[in-house]
Enzyme design. Structure first.
Site: not given
Length: 264
Positions: A61, A79, A137, A157
Site C-alpha cells: 500500500h 495498517e 506483505h 497486488r
C-alpha cells in the site's frame, strides 16, 4: 453522538466457513472479512476482522505522499494487525529476506519466485504487527486477526498464486520498500495491563484491560474483544465496534479487554 457501527460481512475465496463465536453467520458462507461501516467523526479509520483458510495476495500500500503523487487521493493505507487466534504454524509475510532492486522484485513477481523472497513470521495469539505503507506483505492461512487501517482500499497486488485477479506491478514498484521488515514493528501484548500498542503512526492503538470509566475521550473507535463496554444504556459486546464521540461516557466491564483506535 456515540453509536454502534453497522456490520458488513464479506465472502472471500480465502475465507473460512463456520467461524466461531462471537460471530454468527450461515455455516455455508466462506467468510473472509467482517468490518464496520465508518461514520463521522471517525470516518478516516476502518476496523476489520479477517478469517483465513488460504494465503492472501502478496501486496503493498502507498503512504499519504505516494497516494497524492499518484493521483489516488489524499491518504494512503497504513495498517496494523492483532492476532486473535492462530492454528499451529500459521504465519504472516512481512518484508523481504534481503534488500533488492525494483527490477529484481518485479521479475520475481512475474515468475512467482517472490514467494522465496518473503519472510514469513510465525503468528501467535497476542502478536501485534505494525504494517507501515510500503511494506510488502501477505497473510497466511489459519488466522483470525483484527485489522485497523486508514479508511482507503488502495491495494497493489504483486502476486496472487494464480488467481485470476489483476496485478498492479507498475504502481507497486512506485511505493514498495524492497527490504526486510524492521523488528521493532512487531510486539506481543503483555496481557496483564493496559498498554499502547501503536503510536506515532497515522493513528494510535491502545489495549484496555479491566474496568474503566472514561469521559471526554477524543473521538475514537472502541472494539471489545472480551467482556463488554457500555455507551450510556447500550451494551456493546465482543464482535462489535462502537464509535465514541468526544465527551461521551464509556465504561468497560470487570473482565473487559478492548482496543481503542484514534486518528493522530
Amino acid at each position: 453522538m456515540s453509536r454502534r457501527l453497522e456490520t458488513k460481512t464479506l465472502e472471500k475465496v480465502w475465507g473460512r466457513k463456520g467461524i466461531s463465536a462471537p460471530f454468527s453467520n450461515d455455516p455455508e458462507l466462506q467468510i473472509g472479512e467482517i468490518w464496520f461501516e465508518p461514520q463521522a467523526p471517525v470516518e478516516d479509520l476502518l476496523v476489520k476482522y479477517l478469517f483465513t483458510s488460504e494465503k492472501l495476495s502478496v501486496q503493498v500500500h502507498p503512504c499519504d505522499a505516494d497516494a497524492q503523487r499518484m493521483g489516488l487521493g489524499t491518504v494512503g493505507k497504513e495498517e496494523c494487525w492483532l492476532i486473535l487466534d492462530a492454528e499451529p504454524g500459521a504465519a504472516v509475510a512481512l518484508g523481504l529476506d534481503d534488500e533488492y532492486s525494483a527490477e529484481a522484485v518485479r521479475a520475481a513477481a512475474i515468475d512467482g519466485s517472490i514467494e522465496e523472497m518473503l519472510v514469513w513470521h510465525e503468528a501467535r495469539p497476542g502478536d501485534f504487527f505494525h504494517v507501515p505503507p510500503g511494506t510488502i506483505h501477505a497473510i497466511g492461512p489459519g488466522l483470525t486477526l483484527l485489522e485497523i487501517q486508514q479508511n482507503t482500499d488502495i491495494t497493489f497486488r504483486l502476486f496472487d498464486y494464480g488467481r485470476p485477479r489483476e496485478l498492479h506491478l507498475d504502481q507497486a514498484m512506485e511505493c514498495a520498500d524492497f527490504a526486510p521488515y524492521p523488528a521493532q514493528y512487531r510486539s506481543h501484548v503483555r496481557g496483564d495491563a493496559s498498554e499502547v500498542l501503536l503510536d506515532g503512526a497515522a493513528f494510535t492503538v491502545t489495549l484496555l484491560k479491566g474496568p474503566h470509566e472514561m469521559v471526554g475521550l477524543e473521538d475514537a473507535l472502541v472494539i471489545p474483544l472480551r467482556g463488554y463496554l457500555a455507551l450510556g444504556d447500550e451494551r456493546i459486546d465482543a464482535g462489535s465496534c462502537a464509535m465514541l464521540a468526544s465527551g461521551d461516557l464509556l465504561t468497560t466491564s470487570e473482565d473487559a479487554e478492548a482496543i481503542v483506535a484514534q486518528s493522530d
